[in-house]
Design a protein around this motif. Structure first.
Motif, short mmCIF file in Angstrom:
data_model
loop_
_atom_site.label_atom_id
_atom_site.label_comp_id
_atom_site.label_asym_id
_atom_site.label_seq_id
_atom_site.Cartn_x
_atom_site.Cartn_y
_atom_site.Cartn_z
N GLY A 181 22.25 14.73 -6.42
CA GLY A 181 22.29 16.32 -5.39
C GLY A 181 22.81 17.11 -6.63
O GLY A 181 23.54 18.37 -5.61
N HIS A 182 24.09 16.73 -7.08
CA HIS A 182 25.66 17.15 -7.52
C HIS A 182 24.98 18.26 -8.67
O HIS A 182 25.60 18.50 -9.62
CB HIS A 182 26.63 16.75 -7.07
CG HIS A 182 26.20 16.61 -5.72
ND1 HIS A 182 26.90 17.43 -4.86
CD2 HIS A 182 25.94 15.56 -5.78
CE1 HIS A 182 26.06 16.50 -3.79
NE2 HIS A 182 26.29 15.46 -3.68
N VAL A 183 24.08 18.15 -9.73
CA VAL A 183 23.50 18.55 -10.87
C VAL A 183 23.84 20.63 -10.54
O VAL A 183 23.46 20.67 -10.16
CB VAL A 183 22.18 18.63 -11.58
CG1 VAL A 183 22.41 16.88 -12.44
CG2 VAL A 183 20.88 18.58 -10.62
N ASN A 200 27.47 34.08 -9.45
CA ASN A 200 27.39 33.77 -7.00
C ASN A 200 26.97 32.38 -6.84
O ASN A 200 26.58 32.33 -6.38
CB ASN A 200 27.23 34.83 -6.82
CG ASN A 200 27.08 36.06 -7.61
OD1 ASN A 200 28.00 36.37 -7.35
ND2 ASN A 200 26.11 37.18 -7.85
N PRO A 201 27.70 31.37 -7.19
CA PRO A 201 26.95 30.00 -6.60
C PRO A 201 27.35 29.74 -5.66
O PRO A 201 27.71 30.57 -4.71
CB PRO A 201 27.49 29.25 -7.60
CG PRO A 201 28.73 29.36 -7.64
CD PRO A 201 28.29 31.04 -8.07
N ARG A 202 26.41 29.25 -4.71
CA ARG A 202 26.53 28.39 -3.35
C ARG A 202 27.41 27.44 -3.44
O ARG A 202 27.50 26.33 -3.79
CB ARG A 202 24.80 27.89 -2.71
CG ARG A 202 24.29 29.72 -2.52
CD ARG A 202 22.50 28.63 -1.51
NE ARG A 202 22.04 29.92 -1.48
CZ ARG A 202 22.42 30.23 -0.26
NH1 ARG A 202 22.90 30.27 0.44
NH2 ARG A 202 20.98 31.37 0.45
N LEU A 203 27.80 27.10 -2.05
CA LEU A 203 29.10 26.00 -2.02
C LEU A 203 28.40 24.95 -1.65
O LEU A 203 27.95 25.30 -0.31
CB LEU A 203 30.03 26.66 -1.03
CG LEU A 203 30.91 25.88 -0.46
CD1 LEU A 203 32.39 24.83 -1.77
CD2 LEU A 203 32.47 25.52 1.01
N CYS A 204 28.44 23.56 -2.05
CA CYS A 204 27.69 22.47 -1.80
C CYS A 204 28.60 21.98 -0.51
O CYS A 204 30.55 22.13 -0.71
CB CYS A 204 27.19 21.72 -3.03
SG CYS A 204 26.62 19.98 -3.08
N GLY A 225 32.45 20.42 -1.94
CA GLY A 225 33.04 20.84 -2.24
C GLY A 225 33.22 21.96 -3.55
O GLY A 225 34.36 23.07 -3.80
N LYS A 226 32.50 21.53 -4.36
CA LYS A 226 31.82 21.73 -5.51
C LYS A 226 31.11 23.25 -4.92
O LYS A 226 30.56 23.36 -4.12
CB LYS A 226 31.58 21.13 -6.21
CG LYS A 226 32.33 19.91 -7.04
CD LYS A 226 34.20 20.57 -7.44
CE LYS A 226 34.67 19.61 -7.49
NZ LYS A 226 36.50 19.48 -6.95
N VAL A 227 30.92 23.86 -5.80
CA VAL A 227 29.75 24.96 -6.00
C VAL A 227 28.89 24.73 -7.70
O VAL A 227 28.77 24.20 -8.01
CB VAL A 227 30.13 26.37 -6.06
CG1 VAL A 227 31.02 26.89 -5.66
CG2 VAL A 227 30.57 26.87 -7.96
N TYR A 280 21.47 24.53 -2.64
CA TYR A 280 20.03 25.16 -2.62
C TYR A 280 19.16 24.32 -2.05
O TYR A 280 18.18 25.46 -1.62
CB TYR A 280 19.61 25.28 -4.96
CG TYR A 280 20.93 26.05 -4.84
CD1 TYR A 280 20.74 28.17 -4.70
CD2 TYR A 280 22.04 26.14 -4.96
CE1 TYR A 280 21.01 28.37 -5.60
CE2 TYR A 280 22.40 26.50 -5.91
CZ TYR A 280 22.93 28.62 -5.41
OH TYR A 280 24.02 28.48 -6.42
N ALA A 281 18.58 23.38 -2.41
CA ALA A 281 17.22 22.79 -2.33
C ALA A 281 17.12 21.16 -0.90
O ALA A 281 16.02 21.44 -0.52
CB ALA A 281 16.56 22.40 -3.25
#
Ligand code: ZN
Length: 323
Positions: A167-169, A175-179, A182-184, A190-191
């Motif tokens: 899930g965290h690849v 302009n990345p979304r925040l996960c 805590g990282k982006v 996204y999915a």
């Protein structure tokens, strides 16, 4: 023919835990569920785990003397080598819980311990969509995105118990979304089902869509509503669904280029969207992956549903005694 050996797998979730007796062929002989109630504390949780395992045996008409080994799968964070859950976001306020040793000391059986998504991957590999393959990569699509990697019959745990955190690849760094982690830029940002809804809401703020007047299934917009509106031909919903498929194809291509597996399997609530969604993912893969793995890697939906976790935990138990 010698009688089948029997194992019990237990899959602990934030709300409930599910346990069942499983035989050497991966067939479940029982399946029971108990509430986890993490707020009651970790000792209560440990005792409920043991109770669930005993109840699974009883439901199959067996006693614990009929069972060869048990396997327990839990959410992380965890240390697989020591058998501890460390600081699990889904099981607050548990902390530093010696799951494997406690269960082993109470039941006096070889006890395996595994991450829940890894166990589900193992279940699908052993008895579900991955039967007959040598290697499998599993994505669970729910409120978050979990992952598991099976290579030649073994879970890729990683040196620090963090293997297969798919899930965290990273799939987007502009302009990345925040996960939630805590990282982006993570695939989960996204999915996941949660993010499908969020992206749809954002698009609805400036675009027409059937979703503005949609009869909501659960009182508020859900990923199912977005997929249903796409099926009805709503352009906005269709774009959200197709982008979701593209993001998952990106995630899949990253693992194709890392380990080149036989199969990539998607499970979790979102696969209720059905075969057309899987076809969309398949169509995007050649855009982002090398031609040979894009053509040959099997892209499938999981087949065991919510049983995958306890069946996979039983597979991990089996691996302790069958070499
Ligand atoms: Zn993340």
């Amino acid at each position: 023919m010698s009688p089948q050996r029997l194992y019990i797998g237990l899959d602990v979730g934030g709300t409930s835990m599910k346990a069942g007796v499983v035989d050497d062929n991966g067939h479940a002989h029982s399946g029971i569920s108990l509430p986890t109630e993490p707020h009651k504390g970790q000792q209560h949780g440990l005792d409920t785990m043991c109770a669930a395992i005993r109840q699974a045996a009883a439901e199959a008409g067996l006693t614990m003397a009929d069972i060869v080994a048990v396997g327990v799968a839990t959410p992380g964070t965890m240390d697989l080598k020591t058998g501890y859950i460390l600081d699990p976001p889904n099981l607050k306020p548990w902390r530093d819980v010696p799951v494997r040793d406690y269960v082993r000391s109470q039941l006096h059986l070889p006890t395996a311990f595994q991450n829940d998504a890894n166990a589900a991957a193992m279940g699908e590999y052993w008895a579900g969509a991955g039967r007959g393959y040598h290697s499998l990569v599993f994505f669970t699509l729910g409120t978050g995105i979990g992952g598991g990697i099976i290579l030649n019959g073994a879970v890729l745990e990683g040196e620090h118990s963090h293997g297969g955190e798919l899930g965290h690849v990273k799939i987007e760094m502009t302009n990345p979304r925040l996960c939630g982690c805590g990282k982006v830029g993570c695939l989960e940002a996204y999915a996941s089902a949660t993010q499908v809804v969020k992206r749809a809401r954002e698009a609805m703020a400036s675009h027409k869509s059937l979703l503005h007047d949609w009869p909501l299934t659960d009182g508020e917009l859900s990923a199912k509503d977005v997929f249903d509106a796409a099926d009805k031909g709503d352009a906005l919903a269709e774009q959200i669904v197709d982008e979701t498929a593209y993001y998952l194809a990106l995630g899949a291509s990253n693992v194709m280029h890392t380990i080149d597996p036989d199969a990539i399997v998607f499970g979790g609530g979102m696969i209720a969207a059905g075969e057309p969604f899987l076809e969309r993912i398949r169509r995007h893969i050649p855009r982002v992956a090398f031609p040979v793995p894009a053509a040959r890697t099997q892209i499938r939906f999981a087949t065991l549903g919510s049983d995958a976790g306890f069946i996979g935990a039983a597979a991990c138990a089996r691996a302790l005694v069958v070499k």
